[in-house]
Write a protein that holds these residues in place. Structure first.
Motif, PDB file in Angstrom:
ATOM      1  N   ASP A  17      44.647  36.709  30.321  1.00 35.01           N
ATOM      2  CA  ASP A  17      44.153  35.738  29.332  1.00 35.01           C
ATOM      3  C   ASP A  17      43.898  34.371  29.967  1.00 35.01           C
ATOM      4  N   LEU A  18      44.735  33.995  30.927  1.00 36.59           N
ATOM      5  CA  LEU A  18      44.529  32.723  31.615  1.00 36.59           C
ATOM      6  C   LEU A  18      43.257  32.766  32.453  1.00 36.59           C
ATOM      7  N   ALA A  19      43.014  33.899  33.113  1.00 36.31           N
ATOM      8  CA  ALA A  19      41.784  34.039  33.901  1.00 36.31           C
ATOM      9  C   ALA A  19      40.556  33.946  33.005  1.00 36.31           C
ATOM     10  N   GLU A  20      40.623  34.589  31.820  1.00 33.90           N
ATOM     11  CA  GLU A  20      39.490  34.529  30.884  1.00 33.90           C
ATOM     12  C   GLU A  20      39.294  33.101  30.363  1.00 33.90           C
ATOM     13  N   HIS A  21      40.395  32.409  30.088  1.00 31.62           N
ATOM     14  CA  HIS A  21      40.312  31.046  29.556  1.00 31.62           C
ATOM     15  C   HIS A  21      39.707  30.082  30.582  1.00 31.62           C
ATOM     16  N   ARG A  22      40.096  30.241  31.840  1.00 31.68           N
ATOM     17  CA  ARG A  22      39.618  29.336  32.887  1.00 31.68           C
ATOM     18  C   ARG A  22      38.287  29.778  33.481  1.00 31.68           C
ATOM     19  N   GLY A  23      37.981  31.040  33.304  1.00 28.91           N
ATOM     20  CA  GLY A  23      36.749  31.555  33.888  1.00 28.91           C
ATOM     21  C   GLY A  23      36.860  31.851  35.362  1.00 28.91           C
ATOM     22  N   THR A  24      38.067  31.882  35.896  1.00 29.80           N
ATOM     23  CA  THR A  24      38.295  32.210  37.306  1.00 29.80           C
ATOM     24  C   THR A  24      39.454  33.180  37.418  1.00 29.80           C
ATOM     25  N   ALA A  25      39.410  34.060  38.399  1.00 36.06           N
ATOM     26  CA  ALA A  25      40.447  35.062  38.582  1.00 36.06           C
ATOM     27  C   ALA A  25      41.730  34.424  39.109  1.00 36.06           C
ATOM     28  N   VAL A  26      42.848  34.947  38.692  1.00 36.90           N
ATOM     29  CA  VAL A  26      44.141  34.503  39.201  1.00 36.90           C
ATOM     30  C   VAL A  26      44.332  35.069  40.603  1.00 36.90           C
ATOM     31  N   THR A  27      44.838  34.270  41.501  1.00 41.16           N
ATOM     32  CA  THR A  27      44.986  34.719  42.886  1.00 41.16           C
ATOM     33  C   THR A  27      46.086  35.769  43.012  1.00 41.16           C
ATOM     34  N   GLY A  28      45.932  36.616  44.004  1.00 40.05           N
ATOM     35  CA  GLY A  28      46.954  37.620  44.275  1.00 40.05           C
ATOM     36  C   GLY A  28      48.272  36.994  44.669  1.00 40.05           C
ATOM     37  N   GLU A  29      48.206  35.841  45.349  1.00 39.61           N
ATOM     38  CA  GLU A  29      49.441  35.153  45.742  1.00 39.61           C
ATOM     39  C   GLU A  29      50.244  34.722  44.514  1.00 39.61           C
ATOM     40  N   ALA A  30      49.541  34.252  43.474  1.00 40.81           N
ATOM     41  CA  ALA A  30      50.230  33.824  42.255  1.00 40.81           C
ATOM     42  C   ALA A  30      50.910  35.006  41.570  1.00 40.81           C
ATOM     43  N   ILE A  31      50.202  36.128  41.520  1.00 36.46           N
ATOM     44  CA  ILE A  31      50.777  37.321  40.898  1.00 36.46           C
ATOM     45  C   ILE A  31      51.994  37.792  41.683  1.00 36.46           C
ATOM     46  N   GLU A  32      51.897  37.804  43.023  1.00 37.63           N
ATOM     47  CA  GLU A  32      53.014  38.245  43.839  1.00 37.63           C
ATOM     48  C   GLU A  32      54.206  37.309  43.710  1.00 37.63           C
ATOM     49  N   PHE A  33      53.935  36.013  43.576  1.00 35.34           N
ATOM     50  CA  PHE A  33      55.014  35.048  43.409  1.00 35.34           C
ATOM     51  C   PHE A  33      55.791  35.326  42.119  1.00 35.34           C
ATOM     52  N   VAL A  34      55.038  35.502  41.016  1.00 39.89           N
ATOM     53  CA  VAL A  34      55.695  35.779  39.747  1.00 39.89           C
ATOM     54  C   VAL A  34      56.373  37.149  39.781  1.00 39.89           C
ATOM     55  N   ARG A  35      55.757  38.095  40.466  1.00 42.81           N
ATOM     56  CA  ARG A  35      56.369  39.420  40.586  1.00 42.81           C
ATOM     57  C   ARG A  35      57.730  39.323  41.284  1.00 42.81           C
ATOM     58  N   GLY A  36      57.818  38.500  42.303  1.00 37.74           N
ATOM     59  CA  GLY A  36      59.081  38.310  42.995  1.00 37.74           C
ATOM     60  C   GLY A  36      60.141  37.693  42.100  1.00 37.74           C
ATOM     61  N   LEU A  37      59.728  36.683  41.305  1.00 40.13           N
ATOM     62  CA  LEU A  37      60.662  36.081  40.354  1.00 40.13           C
ATOM     63  C   LEU A  37      61.130  37.103  39.334  1.00 40.13           C
ATOM     64  N   TYR A  38      60.190  37.933  38.891  1.00 40.15           N
ATOM     65  CA  TYR A  38      60.516  38.938  37.885  1.00 40.15           C
ATOM     66  C   TYR A  38      61.518  39.955  38.438  1.00 40.15           C
ATOM     67  N   GLY A  39      61.257  40.411  39.672  1.00 36.72           N
ATOM     68  CA  GLY A  39      62.166  41.371  40.291  1.00 36.72           C
ATOM     69  C   GLY A  39      63.568  40.807  40.450  1.00 36.72           C
TER      70      GLY A  39
END
Length: 387
Positions: free
Chosen positions: A68-90
């Motif tokens: 939803d954030l990517a759609e709102h901004r019109g730009t894709a979320v970086t893989g680094e951001a996803i991996e960062f949050v994934r690490g926090l989640y784990g």
């Protein structure tokens, strides 16, 4: 409900770090909590707890935020951001899961099974006393009837003749018939009480073994279960098996016990695979009851089945009934996975359907691993004994 509340002071470091990251993602959407919850058809109170760090969200909720954030901004979320949050989640998942919590869950189940066993003993004693009383009363009536009996003849002729000769005999015969019917009923109830006690005692024995299994699990970074609801691995690890897959043994390796996992939610399948993949087992995952029945035809000798109760078309109860009707699969133990909690009514229905164990959602990784490990051990013990 529209504004984010400050994070509580009692949050753990891992929960706080994840909540802060999720809040930053959410604030980028520039909408209220209530509005976003309505957009995604979620409960606003629950979603607010995700953002406040008091409840761990499913990984899919986080991926929806990224999308939803990517759609709102019109730009894709970086893989680094996803991996960062994934690490926090784990880290948050690992911190929220511990052998201590699993022990609490299993001890509660043990207490429930022990209570059922004790109640069955008391009920069995009451029924036994009642059965003995009715049997003695029937014997007394037989004595009185024999005293009135003039000769030995066929049962019907004897009853008709005695009733005609002695008006009180008819009442004695009716009383005896009523007592015999009551004895039959009490006998059935006594057998049921004894069967209930035996089943409860078996569950107690299983749960005691599961508690021992939890205590024996090594608490090391490498051994900690990775219960990511997305099944998405952490950086540097490979993905778990997908729906319909089986991780068979390599060439020359010994045959591994097979575990069948049945759930209509892909996230749950991947999460359970992630938790169990470190065990020495062959995992087969399917997404429906019908696929489960097919898998049981295609694969031989499952050690245990983990089955979601609430599935569309064919739910866990119906699937379990089909499995128990087949001679080839009726003895395979089934663990019910239920989102309905530990309600005695639901657990009783599960046991009546043929399940031997159950665990509630969101499942505790340590408890699930312990349950599967025990059933796998029982499977190997039986095969070693040639059964």
């Amino acid at each position: 409900m529209g504004e984010l509340r400050p994070l509580g002071d009692d949050l753990t470091d891992t929960s706080r770090a994840l909540a802060q990251a999720l809040r930053e993602l959410f604030e980028g959407l520039e909408v209220s909590v209530r509005r976003y919850a309505a957009r995604r058809r979620r409960d606003p109170g629950t979603f607010s707890r995700y953002l406040n760090g008091t409840r761990l969200p499913p990984w899919q909720v986080i991926m929806d935020l990224f999308a939803d954030l990517a759609e709102h901004r019109g730009t894709a979320v970086t893989g680094e951001a996803i991996e960062f949050v994934r690490g926090l989640y784990g880290s948050a998942v690992d911190a929220g899961s511990s052998p201590k919590h699993a022990v609490e869950i299993l001890e509660q189940q043990l207490a429930d099974a022990d209570r059922v066993s004790r109640r069955s003993i008391v009920r069995g004693d009451v029924l036994g006393d009642a059965l003995l009383d009715r049997t003695h009363r029937i014997a007394d009536l037989e004595v009185r009837l024999n005293q009135l009996e003039a000769d030995r003849m066929a049962e019907r002729e004897r009853a008709d003749r005695l009733a005609a000769a002695h008006p009180d005999v008819s009442g004695l015969l009716q009383a005896r018939s009523a007592l015999e019917a009551e004895v039959s009923r009490l006998g059935r109830e006594l057998r049921e009480a004894r069967e209930q006690r035996a089943a409860a005692e078996a569950r107690c024995a299983l749960l005691e073994r599961q508690l021992e299994a939890v205590e024996q699990q090594p608490v090391t970074a490498a051994a900690l279960p990775t219960a990511l609801p997305s099944g998405a691995p952490r950086s540097g690890s490979g993905p778990g098996p997908g729906p319909g897959s089986g991780r068979g043994p390599g060439p020359g390796s010994r045959v591994l016990p097979k575990i069948l996992i049945v759930d209509d939610q892909p996230d749950n399948l991947l999460a359970m695979s992630a938790v169990l993949e470190t065990l020495d087992q062959d995992l087969v995952t399917v997404s429906s009851g019908r696929e489960a029945l097919k898998a049981l035809l295609d694969h031989d000798d499952f050690a245990v089945i983990i089955m979601d109760v609430q599935m569309p078309e064919m739910d866990g109860y119906e699937t379990c009934a089909h499995i128990k009707r087949r001679p080839r699969t009726r003895d395979v133990p089934i663990i019910f996975l239920t989102a309905m909690g530990m309600d005695p009514e639901h657990s009783a229905r599960g046991y009546a359907a043929g399940a031997v164990d159950y665990i509630s959602k969101p499942f505790d990784p340590w408890a699930l691993r312990a349950k599967v490990a025990v059933f796998t051990s029982i499977y190997l013990e039986r095969h070693a004994a040639g059964r």
